[in-house]
Design a protein around this motif. Structure first.
Motif, mmCIF file in Angstrom:
data_model
loop_
_atom_site.group_PDB
_atom_site.id
_atom_site.type_symbol
_atom_site.label_atom_id
_atom_site.label_comp_id
_atom_site.label_asym_id
_atom_site.label_seq_id
_atom_site.Cartn_x
_atom_site.Cartn_y
_atom_site.Cartn_z
ATOM 1 N N SER A 1 0.851 -1.210 -0.010
ATOM 2 C CA SER A 1 0.001 0.133 0.299
ATOM 3 C C SER A 1 0.954 0.549 0.047
ATOM 4 N N THR B 1 -5.068 1.255 1.602
ATOM 5 C CA THR B 1 -4.927 0.639 2.911
ATOM 6 C C THR B 1 -5.060 -0.989 2.739
ATOM 7 N N VAL C 1 -11.405 5.492 -2.080
ATOM 8 C CA VAL C 1 -10.405 4.431 -0.802
ATOM 9 C C VAL C 1 -10.451 3.531 -1.550
ATOM 10 N N ALA D 1 -8.832 -0.442 -2.029
ATOM 11 C CA ALA D 1 -8.764 -1.410 -0.514
ATOM 12 C C ALA D 1 -7.852 -2.496 -0.791
ATOM 13 N N CYS E 1 -10.489 -7.174 2.099
ATOM 14 C CA CYS E 1 -10.422 -6.458 1.229
ATOM 15 C C CYS E 1 -11.408 -5.416 2.866
ATOM 16 N N GLY F 1 -10.447 -1.844 3.880
ATOM 17 C CA GLY F 1 -11.150 -0.524 3.184
ATOM 18 C C GLY F 1 -12.807 -0.246 3.337
ATOM 19 N N ARG G 1 -15.077 2.796 -4.353
ATOM 20 C CA ARG G 1 -13.700 2.175 -3.747
ATOM 21 C C ARG G 1 -13.413 1.636 -5.051
#
Length: 188
Positions: A17, A59, A94, A96, A106, A109, A127
């Motif tokens: 990440s 993340t 986001v 993820a 995930c 996220g 996302r």
């Protein structure tokens, strides 16, 4: 702060990440932005209520849906019922990263996506769920293109892609973060 700045926060266990966040930081200038790239462990030093930069949160999930070490406190903070609406008016998205071999794919996220919206944020891009099984580049690169386009529209006062869509059905499913595979450590 300039409307052409973007805040990139990453949560990582083993570096993937962070690498995606660093790549965004490198790409920013060529898209007319200045990226502020920081690990989520620094969240207490950020005044989110006063922040005017769009927030890009990247993340991973480790193990079966656990937060990376540097993201754990920030996730707990945004999940608390007593946390004030510090993201009121903030624009966020986001990305993820995870491994679909785990039941809670995930999950970290997904949690951030839900709670940033609950705390007043407005999603400007759907996302992106990145599955390590497919390989990171397969979907990270198209997501990055969509991200820069959406950020440019924000800077022009234009609309956003998926700003009012729910986190679940509206999620982009993408490539993966190949950390910890086969070790039960998830990705990070």
């Amino acid at each position: 702060m300039s409307s052409r700045q973007v805040l990139v926060l990453y949560g990582t266990q083993t570096g993937n990440s962070r690498a995606v966040a660093a790549e965004l930081g490198t790409q920013a200038a060529s898209h007319g932005f200045e990226a502020v790239v920081r690990g989520m462990e620094t969240f207490k030093s950020i005044d989110f209520a006063a922040n005017t930069m769009p927030l890009v949160l990247i993340t991973s999930s480790t193990g079966n849906g656990d937060a990376p070490d540097n993201a754990e406190r920030f996730l707990r903070y945004v999940k608390k019922r007593t946390t004030p609406r510090v993201f009121e008016g903030a624009r966020f998205c986001v990305c993820a990263l995870g491994d679909s071999n785990y039941e809670l794919f995930c999950e970290v996220g997904k949690q951030f996506d839900v709670h940033l919206e609950r705390l007043g944020g407005t999603r400007f891009l759907k996302r992106c769920d990145v599955d390590e099984v497919d390989g990171i580049e397969t979907h990270i690169e198209p997501w990055q293109s969509r991200l820069w386009e959406a950020l440019s529209r924000l800077g022009e006062g234009g609309g956003a892609d998926g700003a009012n869509e729910g986190a679940g059905a509206g999620a982009d499913v993408g490539a993966g973060e190949g950390e910890g595979k086969g070790m039960g450590a998830g990705v990070g």
